[in-house]
Design a protein around this motif. Sequence first.
Motif, PDB file in Angstrom:
ATOM      1  N   LEU A 180       0.766  -1.482  -0.353  1.00  5.48           N
ATOM      2  CA  LEU A 180       0.153  -0.377  -0.065  1.00  5.48           C
ATOM      3  C   LEU A 180       1.165   1.603   0.265  1.00  5.48           C
ATOM      4  O   LEU A 180       1.490   0.887   0.994  1.00  5.48           O
ATOM      5  CB  LEU A 180      -0.934  -0.074   1.202  1.00  5.48           C
ATOM      6  CG  LEU A 180      -2.231  -1.278   0.993  1.00  5.48           C
ATOM      7  CD1 LEU A 180      -2.956  -0.823   2.071  1.00  5.48           C
ATOM      8  CD2 LEU A 180      -2.703  -1.300   0.186  1.00  5.48           C
ATOM      9  N   PRO A 181       0.699   1.648  -0.638  1.00  9.39           N
ATOM     10  CA  PRO A 181       1.452   3.691  -0.822  1.00  9.39           C
ATOM     11  C   PRO A 181       1.248   4.016   0.713  1.00  9.39           C
ATOM     12  O   PRO A 181       0.560   3.974   1.502  1.00  9.39           O
ATOM     13  CB  PRO A 181       0.841   3.995  -2.054  1.00  9.39           C
ATOM     14  CG  PRO A 181      -0.734   4.182  -2.350  1.00  9.39           C
ATOM     15  CD  PRO A 181      -0.728   2.195  -1.727  1.00  9.39           C
ATOM     16  N   GLN A 182       2.112   5.329   0.469  1.00 10.63           N
ATOM     17  CA  GLN A 182       2.142   6.168   1.576  1.00 10.63           C
ATOM     18  C   GLN A 182       0.993   7.103   1.793  1.00 10.63           C
ATOM     19  O   GLN A 182       2.157   7.623   0.402  1.00 10.63           O
ATOM     20  CB  GLN A 182       3.779   6.575   2.093  1.00 10.63           C
ATOM     21  CG  GLN A 182       4.838   4.859   2.065  1.00 10.63           C
ATOM     22  CD  GLN A 182       3.553   4.477   3.614  1.00 10.63           C
ATOM     23  OE1 GLN A 182       3.852   5.128   4.890  1.00 10.63           O
ATOM     24  NE2 GLN A 182       4.027   3.342   3.990  1.00 10.63           N
ATOM     25  N   VAL A 183       0.284   7.208   1.993  1.00 13.28           N
ATOM     26  CA  VAL A 183      -0.785   8.319   2.291  1.00 13.28           C
ATOM     27  C   VAL A 183      -0.833   8.978   3.745  1.00 13.28           C
ATOM     28  O   VAL A 183      -1.553   8.407   4.744  1.00 13.28           O
ATOM     29  CB  VAL A 183      -2.101   8.144   1.587  1.00 13.28           C
ATOM     30  CG1 VAL A 183      -2.831   9.270   1.230  1.00 13.28           C
ATOM     31  CG2 VAL A 183      -2.132   7.554   0.545  1.00 13.28           C
ATOM     32  N   GLN A 184      -0.877  10.402   4.346  1.00 15.62           N
ATOM     33  CA  GLN A 184      -1.030  10.710   5.527  1.00 15.62           C
ATOM     34  C   GLN A 184      -3.004  10.742   5.408  1.00 15.62           C
ATOM     35  O   GLN A 184      -3.303  11.263   4.353  1.00 15.62           O
ATOM     36  CB  GLN A 184      -0.449  12.022   5.508  1.00 15.62           C
ATOM     37  CG  GLN A 184       0.820  12.246   4.893  1.00 15.62           C
ATOM     38  CD  GLN A 184       1.722  11.602   3.972  1.00 15.62           C
ATOM     39  OE1 GLN A 184       1.098  12.456   3.047  1.00 15.62           O
ATOM     40  NE2 GLN A 184       2.826  10.969   3.678  1.00 15.62           N
ATOM     41  N   THR A 185      -3.083  10.082   6.441  1.00 12.86           N
ATOM     42  CA  THR A 185      -3.926  10.673   6.259  1.00 12.86           C
ATOM     43  C   THR A 185      -4.526  11.358   7.599  1.00 12.86           C
ATOM     44  O   THR A 185      -4.340  10.925   9.171  1.00 12.86           O
ATOM     45  CB  THR A 185      -5.939   9.226   6.880  1.00 12.86           C
ATOM     46  OG1 THR A 185      -5.616   8.839   5.352  1.00 12.86           O
ATOM     47  CG2 THR A 185      -6.834   9.590   6.762  1.00 12.86           C
ATOM     48  N   PRO A 186      -4.894  12.740   7.931  1.00 11.83           N
ATOM     49  CA  PRO A 186      -5.173  13.560   9.426  1.00 11.83           C
ATOM     50  C   PRO A 186      -6.453  13.047  10.522  1.00 11.83           C
ATOM     51  O   PRO A 186      -7.045  12.835   9.738  1.00 11.83           O
ATOM     52  CB  PRO A 186      -5.591  15.087   8.228  1.00 11.83           C
ATOM     53  CG  PRO A 186      -4.612  14.944   6.918  1.00 11.83           C
ATOM     54  CD  PRO A 186      -5.276  13.317   6.389  1.00 11.83           C
TER      55      PRO A 186
END
Length: 245
Positions: free
Chosen positions: A128-134
């Motif tokens: 899974l790609p690195q995605v920031q979810t605040p």
Amino acid sequence: MTARRIFLLAVALLGMAVTAGLGRWQLARAAEKEAVLAAEQAAETLPPVDAQALLAARSAADVAALAQRKVTLTGQWLGERTVYLDNRPMDQRSGFYVATPLRLDGGGADVLVLRGWVPRNFDNRLALPQVQTPAGTVQVSGRVLTHVPSLFALGQESPGPIRQNIDLPAYARETGLPLLAAVVQQTGGPGEGLERDWPLLVSGAGTNYSYAFQWFSLCALIGGLFIWFQVVRPLRFIRRGSRGS
């Protein structure tokens, strides 16, 4: 006129009627697509809608009336429900569309948001790609879509985080989330590890015009061949015979 010529005439007329009808149908489809594109482009210039408008959109017709309208929502990401839509190119690069439900302020309703695009890991296609979810409350600006853009797929979708498509009602049943009928495509510059250089709106009518040209050309070819072999050539033989005599 002999029975053979009557039969050939009937076949030619039938072929011309069918191919001309298919050409007209392709022109009608092109006109429909251009009308839809014009309506979507006009919707982009209308004032933004709010969360209440999305909440009130219960039917497909209600959602269609909001399509491409700008919207700004406030809520909290449900990051554990994020889905990565595979085989989605952007700028000629392969990757994922990232879709995450947003729980709207006030509770009671969630909306699926296409947050952006992220490249895939070709060394490990399951990574899974690195995605920031605040965490906490966020504000999301975007445009309203009637559905999640889909690709052709064989069989049913797997329930994992990486999928080819999302069927919104099926996803709502799977997750138990009170999802709205509309989808939001987040706009703006890149952020949170995501790019948002979404494809421009196109009608796709050019394909229909191309097919229409092919059908009308085939219609003309059928008529031309019939005239040549059943009218022109026999007349030429008759004239040659009369000159020879």
